[in-house]
Design an enzyme around this catalytic site. Structure first.
Site, PDB file in Angstrom:
ATOM      1  N   GLY B  13       9.767 -39.063 -29.368  1.00 46.65           N
ATOM      2  CA  GLY B  13       9.309 -38.095 -28.090  1.00 46.65           C
ATOM      3  C   GLY B  13       9.181 -39.046 -26.975  1.00 46.65           C
ATOM      4  O   GLY B  13       9.888 -40.261 -26.890  1.00 46.65           O
ATOM      5  N   GLY B  16       7.521 -42.335 -28.130  1.00 49.30           N
ATOM      6  CA  GLY B  16       7.998 -42.977 -29.114  1.00 49.30           C
ATOM      7  C   GLY B  16       9.373 -43.726 -28.567  1.00 49.30           C
ATOM      8  O   GLY B  16       9.776 -45.061 -28.924  1.00 49.30           O
ATOM      9  N   PHE B  43      14.027 -36.317 -34.860  1.00 46.67           N
ATOM     10  CA  PHE B  43      14.137 -35.075 -35.274  1.00 46.67           C
ATOM     11  C   PHE B  43      15.022 -34.239 -34.634  1.00 46.67           C
ATOM     12  O   PHE B  43      15.310 -34.094 -33.417  1.00 46.67           O
ATOM     13  CB  PHE B  43      12.902 -34.083 -35.003  1.00 46.67           C
ATOM     14  CG  PHE B  43      12.721 -32.976 -35.487  1.00 46.67           C
ATOM     15  CD1 PHE B  43      12.356 -32.635 -36.951  1.00 46.67           C
ATOM     16  CD2 PHE B  43      13.142 -31.709 -34.836  1.00 46.67           C
ATOM     17  CE1 PHE B  43      12.147 -31.375 -37.355  1.00 46.67           C
ATOM     18  CE2 PHE B  43      12.984 -30.441 -35.291  1.00 46.67           C
ATOM     19  CZ  PHE B  43      12.683 -30.208 -36.558  1.00 46.67           C
ATOM     20  N   LYS B 206     -11.505 -39.714 -26.005  1.00 50.37           N
ATOM     21  CA  LYS B 206     -11.357 -39.878 -24.627  1.00 50.37           C
ATOM     22  C   LYS B 206     -10.781 -38.354 -23.978  1.00 50.37           C
ATOM     23  O   LYS B 206     -11.100 -37.924 -22.954  1.00 50.37           O
ATOM     24  CB  LYS B 206     -10.613 -40.909 -24.096  1.00 50.37           C
ATOM     25  CG  LYS B 206      -8.922 -40.883 -24.902  1.00 50.37           C
ATOM     26  CD  LYS B 206      -7.920 -41.298 -24.159  1.00 50.37           C
ATOM     27  CE  LYS B 206      -6.608 -40.636 -24.784  1.00 50.37           C
ATOM     28  NZ  LYS B 206      -5.306 -41.151 -24.194  1.00 50.37           N
TER      29      LYS B 206
END
Lengths: 353, 353
Positions: B13, B16, B43, B206
């Site tokens: 992504g 990534g 993917f 967070k």
């Protein structure tokens, strides 16, 4: 304490007026502990031909420094510091630091024997290449114990009773409880700690870090860089406190006076704004101060110079790369990019297993 | 290590792809340690009728998730996770958490015996009313050591080589040095610590605190309130980590994965934006997620629910007033003002002298 405590506020600017209002609510709330009337020393000046003290005592409003806010009818403005402090049991110092010594001298012999003080003064005092803690200077001059208060507190928001937190540092638990009664409200949530030096180091150095945040903004740096600068700022604030002042504790940096005040100062605040403008305009910091602050000196720029001189004299500038980079960008024409470049570690520290 | 380390990125992504680019620079820089080629599991999907892996391998650009950035010619996209990981010595997990278990299962028996992993997965895994740490889940499933990386890192800024910091947590100093070689660059400054649980607790919680910051914004609260919410968030993150996970250290919260990432997430970030919109619009959080995120669930809202269930089951919601208030405002129709109201201490803690 057998008699009721008489409270005097030394100072009446934006923050002084807000805090006088808080105290005046609490002297009524805790009428068993405090005398109802809160005296506030006001440096006399004319507003529309009238004395500011008279306006405050008639309208219960500091029309010049905190307009639109009712201070409470029990805040009494007094134009003479000595007169205001006569018989005081609690002194709240909240005035620009350049006036501290003169005012303290004038109070000798006037205040009650059991008097205690609390300092809301920002910054450290630079003298003979040393950095002095104002609460300790007050203790020294007046011979009375002095606590300190600092936090993520924008004065106007406190005056509007928006929820916020602050930190009170008192070496004595008994005095800590007294100050809690005097300052804590539902909207002004006080926590008492014992580390008065750590609290005051935070209050001074956060302004220098905010200059760094402003430099990032002036360079249009992204969030990662800005977060790194703020984090390194926090680390250097702690390191500075621990290296040069005994008793500074890590926990203090988790208080409102630590990380919370740092976040607020680095996101808004005039130190950040001025240094961003400095980078974008190419003008000197003095010119920007002239233009944006009417010639007033920023707290952060002064502290930056003092911290740099202090570190230089000790050959320790390299141990504080962020503080050093900020000074060099602002005063030595260093390339602003060093704000990030000088933070590079090259080798990271691998902890022991 | 006698042979060169083969690195595989599991995920492609936005984050990534950015991190694959960093690793690909470092496998060239440290050619004595790493094999040059970095495999990246992608993917497979069609972009303009073409396979994304083919586009990446031809253009060296992830046109879908990190457009405009050259990943390096030594990043090789592979559509099959098993194929991508064959013989890998280092696995970098950077994929949405819902895919972790399935992918891990598929890698059994494929990777090298001496393989080590590092998890960049955000969040904790909620299972049987327990919160699990992803790096430990990977260790358990694959039987290999797994470190973790987290920090104030906006993916696109890392891809543009803007200066930033991150934190690597590795129980083993040896693996810590390996990961330092793989991730540290002049613009991506890595610090290695040993507290992997603390780092991952920060990365998950967070996002919940950022919802609180968004609620403040939605209510037009001022800086004092917002600073109080962020500070209390930091305190509750630390308390949560220490109460429920062994070995969590205070120092971790001073790292990029702690206070820095918290600041960044609370000032920008979609968790804050969605919760501000939630307050301002009066719509449900699901509706806002539908409108602003195309139906995707926010990390923070999911974690908020999980943390609340976890605390409820242990009768400890009152110990975490901020986390609890955030959950109640978002899911139980509680008055949003409780975000500040529930933080009031009423009595402050006076430290011992």
């Amino acid at each position: 304490m057998s008699t009721k405590q008489k409270v005097t506020i030394i100072g009446s600017g934006n923050w002084g007026s807000s805090i006088a209002r808080v105290c005046a609510q609490n002297t009524i709330r805790h009428s068993d502990t405090f005398e109802r009337e809160v005296h506030m020393w006001v440096f006399e000046e004319k507003v529309d031909g009238k004395n500011l003290t008279e306006i405050i005592n008639e309208k219960h409003e500091n029309v010049k420094y905190l307009p639109g806010i009712n201070l409470g009818e029990n805040v009494i403005a007094v134009p003479d510091a000595k007169e205001a402090s006569k018989g005081a049991n609690v002194l709240v110092f909240v005035l620009p630091h350049q006036f501290v010594y003169k005012v303290c001298e004038s109070l000798k012999g006037v205040i009650s024997d059991d008097c205690v003080a609390i300092s809301l003064i920002k910054g450290l005092d630079y003298k003979d290449n040393n950095l002095l803690i104002f609460s300790e200077e007050i203790e020294r001059i007046l011979g009375i114990p002095c606590a300190a208060l600092s936090g993520a507190n924008i004065a106007s928001e406190v005056a509007e009773e928006q929820f916020g937190e602050t930190t009170i540092a008192s070496e004595s638990a008994k005095h800590g409880e007294l100050f809690l009664k005097l300052f804590h409200t539902e909207y002004f949530d006080c926590n008492v700690i014992a580390d008065s030096r750590g609290l005051q180091v935070c209050g001074a150095l956060k302004n220098v870090v905010a200059l760094g945040a402003g430099i990032c903004e002036g360079l249009n740096y992204g969030n990662n860089t800005k977060a790194a600068v703020i984090r390194r700022g926090l680390i250097e604030m702690r390191k500075f406190g621990k290296a040069f002042f005994g008793g500074v504790r890590t926990e203090t940096f988790f208080e409102s006076c630590g990380v919370a005040d740092l976040i607020t100062t680095c996101s808004g605040g005039r130190n950040k704004k001025v240094s961003a403008a400095f980078i974008k305009s190419g003008k000197s910091i003095e010119e920007i101060e002239q233009e944006m602050l009417n010639g007033q000196k920023l707290q952060g720029t002064t502290t930056s110079q003092e911290v740099y001189s202090f570190l230089s004299a000790r050959n320790m500038t390299h141990e504080f790369p962020l503080m050093t980079a900020i000074y060099r960008v602002i005063y030595e024409n260093a390339s602003p990019e060093c704000i990030a470049r000088d933070l590079r570690t090259h080798k990271a520290i691998v902890e022991k297993e």
